[in-house]
Design a protein around this motif. Structure first.
Motif, PDB file in Angstrom:
ATOM      1  N   ALA A 177     -37.457  -2.296  -2.311  1.00 37.73           N
ATOM      2  CA  ALA A 177     -38.162  -1.876  -1.102  1.00 37.73           C
ATOM      3  C   ALA A 177     -39.577  -2.463  -1.064  1.00 37.73           C
ATOM      4  CB  ALA A 177     -38.214  -0.343  -1.048  1.00 37.73           C
ATOM      5  N   PHE A 178     -40.213  -2.488  -2.225  1.00 35.60           N
ATOM      6  CA  PHE A 178     -41.572  -3.022  -2.364  1.00 35.60           C
ATOM      7  C   PHE A 178     -41.601  -4.495  -1.935  1.00 35.60           C
ATOM      8  CE2 PHE A 178     -44.474  -4.920  -5.809  1.00 35.60           C
ATOM      9  CZ  PHE A 178     -45.637  -4.746  -5.077  1.00 35.60           C
ATOM     10  N   SER A 179     -40.677  -5.289  -2.450  1.00 35.06           N
ATOM     11  CA  SER A 179     -40.617  -6.714  -2.099  1.00 35.06           C
ATOM     12  C   SER A 179     -40.378  -6.893  -0.605  1.00 35.06           C
ATOM     13  CB  SER A 179     -39.495  -7.412  -2.869  1.00 35.06           C
ATOM     14  OG  SER A 179     -39.769  -7.313  -4.253  1.00 35.06           O
ATOM     15  N   ARG A 180     -39.476  -6.068  -0.065  1.00 36.96           N
ATOM     16  CA  ARG A 180     -39.155  -6.158   1.354  1.00 36.96           C
ATOM     17  C   ARG A 180     -40.392  -5.854   2.200  1.00 36.96           C
ATOM     18  NH1 ARG A 180     -33.842  -3.127   1.258  1.00 36.96           N
ATOM     19  NH2 ARG A 180     -32.678  -4.989   0.709  1.00 36.96           N
ATOM     20  N   GLN A 181     -41.089  -4.772   1.831  1.00 35.94           N
ATOM     21  CA  GLN A 181     -42.263  -4.373   2.608  1.00 35.94           C
ATOM     22  C   GLN A 181     -43.359  -5.436   2.529  1.00 35.94           C
ATOM     23  OE1 GLN A 181     -42.477  -1.833   4.777  1.00 35.94           O
ATOM     24  NE2 GLN A 181     -44.437  -2.728   5.363  1.00 35.94           N
ATOM     25  N   LEU A 182     -43.519  -6.054   1.375  1.00 37.79           N
ATOM     26  CA  LEU A 182     -44.518  -7.128   1.241  1.00 37.79           C
ATOM     27  C   LEU A 182     -44.213  -8.260   2.209  1.00 37.79           C
ATOM     28  CD1 LEU A 182     -45.177  -7.504  -2.588  1.00 37.79           C
ATOM     29  CD2 LEU A 182     -46.651  -6.484  -0.846  1.00 37.79           C
ATOM     30  N   GLY A 183     -42.934  -8.545   2.387  1.00 36.36           N
ATOM     31  CA  GLY A 183     -42.540  -9.614   3.302  1.00 36.36           C
ATOM     32  C   GLY A 183     -42.810  -9.257   4.757  1.00 36.36           C
ATOM     33  N   TRP A 184     -42.735  -7.968   5.086  1.00 33.20           N
ATOM     34  CA  TRP A 184     -42.927  -7.546   6.481  1.00 33.20           C
ATOM     35  C   TRP A 184     -44.378  -7.280   6.819  1.00 33.20           C
ATOM     36  CZ3 TRP A 184     -38.589  -3.466   5.736  1.00 33.20           C
ATOM     37  CH2 TRP A 184     -37.343  -4.105   5.852  1.00 33.20           C
ATOM     38  N   ASP A 185     -45.039  -6.475   6.004  1.00 34.30           N
ATOM     39  CA  ASP A 185     -46.398  -6.057   6.325  1.00 34.30           C
ATOM     40  C   ASP A 185     -47.071  -5.533   5.061  1.00 34.30           C
ATOM     41  OD1 ASP A 185     -48.736  -5.093   7.313  1.00 34.30           O
ATOM     42  OD2 ASP A 185     -47.864  -3.787   8.835  1.00 34.30           O
ATOM     43  N   SER A 186     -47.770  -6.422   4.365  1.00 26.28           N
ATOM     44  CA  SER A 186     -48.366  -6.026   3.099  1.00 26.28           C
ATOM     45  C   SER A 186     -49.563  -5.089   3.298  1.00 26.28           C
ATOM     46  CB  SER A 186     -48.784  -7.258   2.298  1.00 26.28           C
ATOM     47  OG  SER A 186     -49.753  -7.988   3.019  1.00 26.28           O
ATOM     48  N   ASP A 187     -50.001  -4.955   4.547  1.00 27.40           N
ATOM     49  CA  ASP A 187     -51.067  -4.001   4.898  1.00 27.40           C
ATOM     50  C   ASP A 187     -50.703  -2.577   4.503  1.00 27.40           C
ATOM     51  OD1 ASP A 187     -53.231  -5.132   6.000  1.00 27.40           O
ATOM     52  OD2 ASP A 187     -52.900  -4.359   8.025  1.00 27.40           O
ATOM     53  N   LEU A 188     -49.409  -2.300   4.424  1.00 24.90           N
ATOM     54  CA  LEU A 188     -48.950  -0.938   4.149  1.00 24.90           C
ATOM     55  C   LEU A 188     -48.681  -0.711   2.662  1.00 24.90           C
ATOM     56  CD1 LEU A 188     -46.639  -0.419   7.262  1.00 24.90           C
ATOM     57  CD2 LEU A 188     -49.014   0.285   6.954  1.00 24.90           C
ATOM     58  N   VAL A 189     -49.123  -1.641   1.842  1.00 26.94           N
ATOM     59  CA  VAL A 189     -49.063  -1.445   0.387  1.00 26.94           C
ATOM     60  C   VAL A 189     -50.511  -1.435  -0.097  1.00 26.94           C
ATOM     61  CG1 VAL A 189     -48.219  -2.303  -1.823  1.00 26.94           C
ATOM     62  CG2 VAL A 189     -46.846  -2.659   0.254  1.00 26.94           C
ATOM     63  N   ILE A 190     -50.928  -0.304  -0.641  1.00 22.50           N
ATOM     64  CA  ILE A 190     -52.326  -0.113  -1.025  1.00 22.50           C
ATOM     65  C   ILE A 190     -52.391   0.240  -2.506  1.00 22.50           C
ATOM     66  CG2 ILE A 190     -54.414   1.244  -0.571  1.00 22.50           C
ATOM     67  CD1 ILE A 190     -53.299   1.715   2.274  1.00 22.50           C
ATOM     68  N   ARG A 220     -57.774  -0.504  -2.240  1.00 24.88           N
ATOM     69  CA  ARG A 220     -57.775  -1.731  -1.436  1.00 24.88           C
ATOM     70  C   ARG A 220     -56.351  -2.186  -1.130  1.00 24.88           C
ATOM     71  NH1 ARG A 220     -55.965  -5.511  -4.835  1.00 24.88           N
ATOM     72  NH2 ARG A 220     -56.536  -5.481  -7.038  1.00 24.88           N
ATOM     73  N   SER A 221     -56.270  -3.171  -0.243  1.00 25.64           N
ATOM     74  CA  SER A 221     -54.981  -3.787   0.071  1.00 25.64           C
ATOM     75  C   SER A 221     -54.462  -4.539  -1.142  1.00 25.64           C
ATOM     76  CB  SER A 221     -55.131  -4.779   1.229  1.00 25.64           C
ATOM     77  OG  SER A 221     -55.514  -4.090   2.392  1.00 25.64           O
ATOM     78  N   VAL A 245     -52.979   8.278  -0.135  1.00 27.32           N
ATOM     79  CA  VAL A 245     -52.335   8.839   1.055  1.00 27.32           C
ATOM     80  C   VAL A 245     -53.281   8.713   2.249  1.00 27.32           C
ATOM     81  CG1 VAL A 245     -51.530  10.992   2.122  1.00 27.32           C
ATOM     82  CG2 VAL A 245     -50.778  10.392  -0.186  1.00 27.32           C
ATOM     83  N   HIS A 246     -54.541   9.041   2.029  1.00 30.56           N
ATOM     84  CA  HIS A 246     -55.542   8.969   3.098  1.00 30.56           C
ATOM     85  C   HIS A 246     -55.710   7.529   3.593  1.00 30.56           C
ATOM     86  CE1 HIS A 246     -58.955  10.114   5.517  1.00 30.56           C
ATOM     87  NE2 HIS A 246     -59.685   9.161   4.941  1.00 30.56           N
ATOM     88  N   ALA A 247     -55.800   6.587   2.659  1.00 31.24           N
ATOM     89  CA  ALA A 247     -55.974   5.174   3.028  1.00 31.24           C
ATOM     90  C   ALA A 247     -54.778   4.676   3.852  1.00 31.24           C
ATOM     91  CB  ALA A 247     -56.130   4.324   1.770  1.00 31.24           C
ATOM     92  N   LEU A 248     -53.570   5.093   3.453  1.00 35.61           N
ATOM     93  CA  LEU A 248     -52.376   4.657   4.180  1.00 35.61           C
ATOM     94  C   LEU A 248     -52.323   5.327   5.557  1.00 35.61           C
ATOM     95  CD1 LEU A 248     -49.855   2.954   4.279  1.00 35.61           C
ATOM     96  CD2 LEU A 248     -48.644   4.713   2.983  1.00 35.61           C
ATOM     97  N   LYS A 249     -52.765   6.575   5.638  1.00 35.71           N
ATOM     98  CA  LYS A 249     -52.787   7.256   6.941  1.00 35.71           C
ATOM     99  C   LYS A 249     -53.693   6.498   7.905  1.00 35.71           C
ATOM    100  CE  LYS A 249     -53.502  11.523   9.463  1.00 35.71           C
ATOM    101  NZ  LYS A 249     -54.090  10.788  10.619  1.00 35.71           N
ATOM    102  N   GLY A 300     -52.853   2.890  -9.511  1.00 36.79           N
ATOM    103  CA  GLY A 300     -52.054   3.611  -8.530  1.00 36.79           C
ATOM    104  C   GLY A 300     -51.619   2.674  -7.420  1.00 36.79           C
ATOM    105  N   VAL A 301     -50.507   3.032  -6.794  1.00 35.09           N
ATOM    106  CA  VAL A 301     -50.020   2.237  -5.661  1.00 35.09           C
ATOM    107  C   VAL A 301     -49.277   3.167  -4.710  1.00 35.09           C
ATOM    108  CG1 VAL A 301     -47.870   1.578  -6.861  1.00 35.09           C
ATOM    109  CG2 VAL A 301     -48.697   0.181  -4.964  1.00 35.09           C
ATOM    110  N   ILE A 302     -49.407   2.880  -3.428  1.00 30.59           N
ATOM    111  CA  ILE A 302     -48.623   3.608  -2.433  1.00 30.59           C
ATOM    112  C   ILE A 302     -47.963   2.570  -1.537  1.00 30.59           C
ATOM    113  CG2 ILE A 302     -50.545   3.866  -0.758  1.00 30.59           C
ATOM    114  CD1 ILE A 302     -49.382   6.741  -0.232  1.00 30.59           C
ATOM    115  N   ILE A 303     -46.700   2.819  -1.207  1.00 32.82           N
ATOM    116  CA  ILE A 303     -45.943   1.922  -0.327  1.00 32.82           C
ATOM    117  C   ILE A 303     -45.598   2.695   0.929  1.00 32.82           C
ATOM    118  CG2 ILE A 303     -43.833   0.550  -0.022  1.00 32.82           C
ATOM    119  CD1 ILE A 303     -43.629   0.436  -3.097  1.00 32.82           C
TER     120      ILE A 303
END
Length: 141
Positions: free
Chosen positions: A34-47, A5-6, A89-93, A57-60
């Protein structure tokens, strides 16, 4: 039963602990920035992957100039070799596809080397591994 999930705000501490468990100190520091930065931009891409009511597990991912990048993946030691990495990987793709990126790359640093085989098994070619990703906004700000 595993659930992919997100990320939710409440997951932050668990994810930080996961990074501390599986990454070297240096990799962990770099990844948290990088994780904090990405959360600020688009948390959709952290699963995250959740099992037994915990984050296992987590993917950024990040998007830069309309290209998608798999930045970092971490799986708890007790849950490795169970296909969780492929699920993430599949979910992020799917997210990258929804956002219509022009191309998807894997960021290649010494910390990601253990997962190269995973991406190769999923059909990524050597040319899809980007070593000069330090210029990515997620890394350099």
């Amino acid at each position: 039963m595993m659930n992919v999930r997100s990320i939710q705000l409440a997951d932050y501490r668990s994810i930080k602990e996961l990074f501390e468990e599986v990454l070297s100190e240096e990799a962990c520091e770099q990844t948290l920035v990088a994780f904090s930065r990405q959360l600020g931009w688009d948390s959709d891409l952290v699963i995250v992957a959740e099992a037994d009511e915990q984050i296992v597990g987590v993917i950024i991912g990040t998007i830069d100039n309309n290209k998608g990048y798999y930045y970092r993946i971490a799986i708890a030691q007790n849950y490795q070799q169970q296909g969780i990495d492929k699920e993430l990987v599949h979910a992020l793709k799917q997210r990258f596809d929804q956002k219509k990126v022009s191309k998807i790359y894997v960021t290649a640093d010494e910390y990601n080397e253990p997962i190269f085989k995973l991406f190769e098994s999923l059909g990524f070619a050597t040319t899809d591994f980007i070593r000069s990703f330090q210029k990515l906004s997620i890394v350099s700000g």
